[in-house]
Design a protein around this motif. Structure first.
Motif, PDB file in Angstrom:
ATOM      1  N   UNK A 156      87.400  76.276  15.225  1.00 47.41           N
ATOM      2  CA  UNK A 156      88.078  75.322  15.803  1.00 47.41           C
ATOM      3  C   UNK A 156      89.183  75.593  16.494  1.00 47.41           C
ATOM      4  N   UNK A 157      90.080  76.738  15.995  1.00 47.57           N
ATOM      5  CA  UNK A 157      91.136  77.044  16.515  1.00 47.57           C
ATOM      6  C   UNK A 157      90.851  77.755  18.215  1.00 47.57           C
ATOM      7  N   UNK A 158      89.994  78.490  18.194  1.00 51.06           N
ATOM      8  CA  UNK A 158      89.757  78.926  19.611  1.00 51.06           C
ATOM      9  C   UNK A 158      89.426  77.870  20.474  1.00 51.06           C
ATOM     10  N   UNK A 159      88.525  77.089  20.071  1.00 51.67           N
ATOM     11  CA  UNK A 159      88.405  75.796  20.887  1.00 51.67           C
ATOM     12  C   UNK A 159      89.722  74.982  21.286  1.00 51.67           C
ATOM     13  N   UNK A 160      90.451  74.877  20.265  1.00 50.02           N
ATOM     14  CA  UNK A 160      91.784  74.029  20.581  1.00 50.02           C
ATOM     15  C   UNK A 160      92.542  74.671  21.429  1.00 50.02           C
ATOM     16  N   UNK A 161      92.628  76.270  21.363  1.00 47.73           N
ATOM     17  CA  UNK A 161      93.612  77.012  22.278  1.00 47.73           C
ATOM     18  C   UNK A 161      93.197  76.875  23.698  1.00 47.73           C
ATOM     19  N   UNK A 162      91.746  76.881  23.788  1.00 47.12           N
ATOM     20  CA  UNK A 162      91.017  76.825  25.238  1.00 47.12           C
ATOM     21  C   UNK A 162      91.346  75.553  25.701  1.00 47.12           C
ATOM     22  N   UNK A 163      91.286  74.381  25.211  1.00 45.78           N
ATOM     23  CA  UNK A 163      91.775  73.160  25.683  1.00 45.78           C
ATOM     24  C   UNK A 163      93.450  72.847  25.925  1.00 45.78           C
ATOM     25  N   UNK A 164      94.012  73.403  24.877  1.00 43.30           N
ATOM     26  CA  UNK A 164      95.551  73.376  24.834  1.00 43.30           C
ATOM     27  C   UNK A 164      96.002  74.527  24.390  1.00 43.30           C
ATOM     28  N   UNK A 165      96.543  75.485  25.408  1.00 42.75           N
ATOM     29  CA  UNK A 165      97.029  76.618  25.037  1.00 42.75           C
ATOM     30  C   UNK A 165      98.442  76.560  24.365  1.00 42.75           C
ATOM     31  N   UNK A 166      99.024  75.374  24.362  1.00 39.84           N
ATOM     32  CA  UNK A 166     100.449  75.697  23.594  1.00 39.84           C
ATOM     33  C   UNK A 166     100.682  74.461  22.850  1.00 39.84           C
ATOM     34  N   UNK A 167      99.758  74.245  21.905  1.00 38.64           N
ATOM     35  CA  UNK A 167      99.651  72.759  21.002  1.00 38.64           C
ATOM     36  C   UNK A 167     100.930  72.779  19.990  1.00 38.64           C
ATOM     37  N   UNK A 168     101.287  71.545  19.548  1.00 36.25           N
ATOM     38  CA  UNK A 168     102.365  71.415  18.790  1.00 36.25           C
ATOM     39  C   UNK A 168     101.851  71.248  17.314  1.00 36.25           C
ATOM     40  N   UNK A 169     102.529  71.173  16.205  1.00 34.39           N
ATOM     41  CA  UNK A 169     102.254  71.114  14.856  1.00 34.39           C
ATOM     42  C   UNK A 169     101.097  69.996  14.798  1.00 34.39           C
ATOM     43  N   UNK A 170     101.653  68.881  15.198  1.00 38.99           N
ATOM     44  CA  UNK A 170     100.477  67.527  15.117  1.00 38.99           C
ATOM     45  C   UNK A 170      99.219  67.834  15.898  1.00 38.99           C
ATOM     46  N   UNK A 171      99.499  68.667  16.866  1.00 39.05           N
ATOM     47  CA  UNK A 171      98.100  68.724  17.774  1.00 39.05           C
ATOM     48  C   UNK A 171      97.119  69.511  17.002  1.00 39.05           C
ATOM     49  N   UNK A 172      97.661  70.719  16.361  1.00 39.72           N
ATOM     50  CA  UNK A 172      97.058  71.633  15.521  1.00 39.72           C
ATOM     51  C   UNK A 172      96.358  70.825  14.466  1.00 39.72           C
ATOM     52  N   UNK A 173      97.200  70.142  13.666  1.00 36.46           N
ATOM     53  CA  UNK A 173      96.679  69.445  12.532  1.00 36.46           C
ATOM     54  C   UNK A 173      95.733  68.512  12.827  1.00 36.46           C
ATOM     55  N   UNK A 174      95.540  67.934  14.311  1.00 34.38           N
ATOM     56  CA  UNK A 174      94.732  66.745  14.407  1.00 34.38           C
ATOM     57  C   UNK A 174      93.464  67.775  14.703  1.00 34.38           C
TER      58      UNK A 174
END
Length: 168
Positions: free
Chosen positions: A108-126
């Protein structure tokens, strides 16, 4: 039984399985890639997360026939030597405790960082919502994602096209 072709970690495999078999069991029991874990069987815990065409997906609830046209990536497919920036950050921040949820969390983290390379805490939590960690290492997970984000952002970028050298 049916003959179903799956592309798993960039390798085409032909499986003779029930088309309704959950993708998780095809990956683990038929193909032998055991990094993807069984947790709840109802797509609620995230332990079985893989990527289907880059999107984090709970493999316990996807029939193998539905994945036949997708590119499937498992935890074994994100790096050859366990050296993906997310995996390294997981170790650096001592995220794993019991370890059972970790492959799903990492996917899930790898997919997040591919979509959003610099996520906020809120974006990570979501993005990580639905990946359950019984050990409660959520703060370490968030820290590890920020560390991986910084590593990925600092990596030199490859040019989209190579300039032609020689004749003009």
């Amino acid at each position: 039984m049916a003959s179903i072709k799956l592309t798993i970690n960039n390798q085409v495999r032909t499986l003779d399985v029930d088309p309704e078999m959950p993708l998780l069991w095809a990956i683990r029991d038929v193909v032998g890639l055991t990094g993807t874990k069984f947790g709840c069987g109802i797509a609620q815990c995230g332990a079985c997360t893989v990527h289907l065409d880059g999107a984090p997906t709970r493999s316990c609830s996807v029939p193998v026939s539905a994945a036949a046209s997708s590119k499937i990536t498992t935890i074994e497919g994100i790096s050859k030597n366990g050296d993906h920036p997310v995996q390294k950050a997981w170790i650096e921040h001592q995220v794993p405790q019991c370890g059972y949820c970790q492959s799903g969390q990492i996917m899930s983290a790898v997919a997040l960082l591919k979509q959003n390379p610099k996520p906020s805490d809120e974006e990570i939590d979501t993005a990580m919502q639905g990946n359950i960690c019984r050990c409660g290492t959520y703060n370490r997970i968030r820290q590890a994602i920020h560390t991986a984000s910084a590593t990925i952002s600092a990596a030199p970028k490859m040019p989209k096209s190579t300039p032609k050298i020689g004749k003009r």
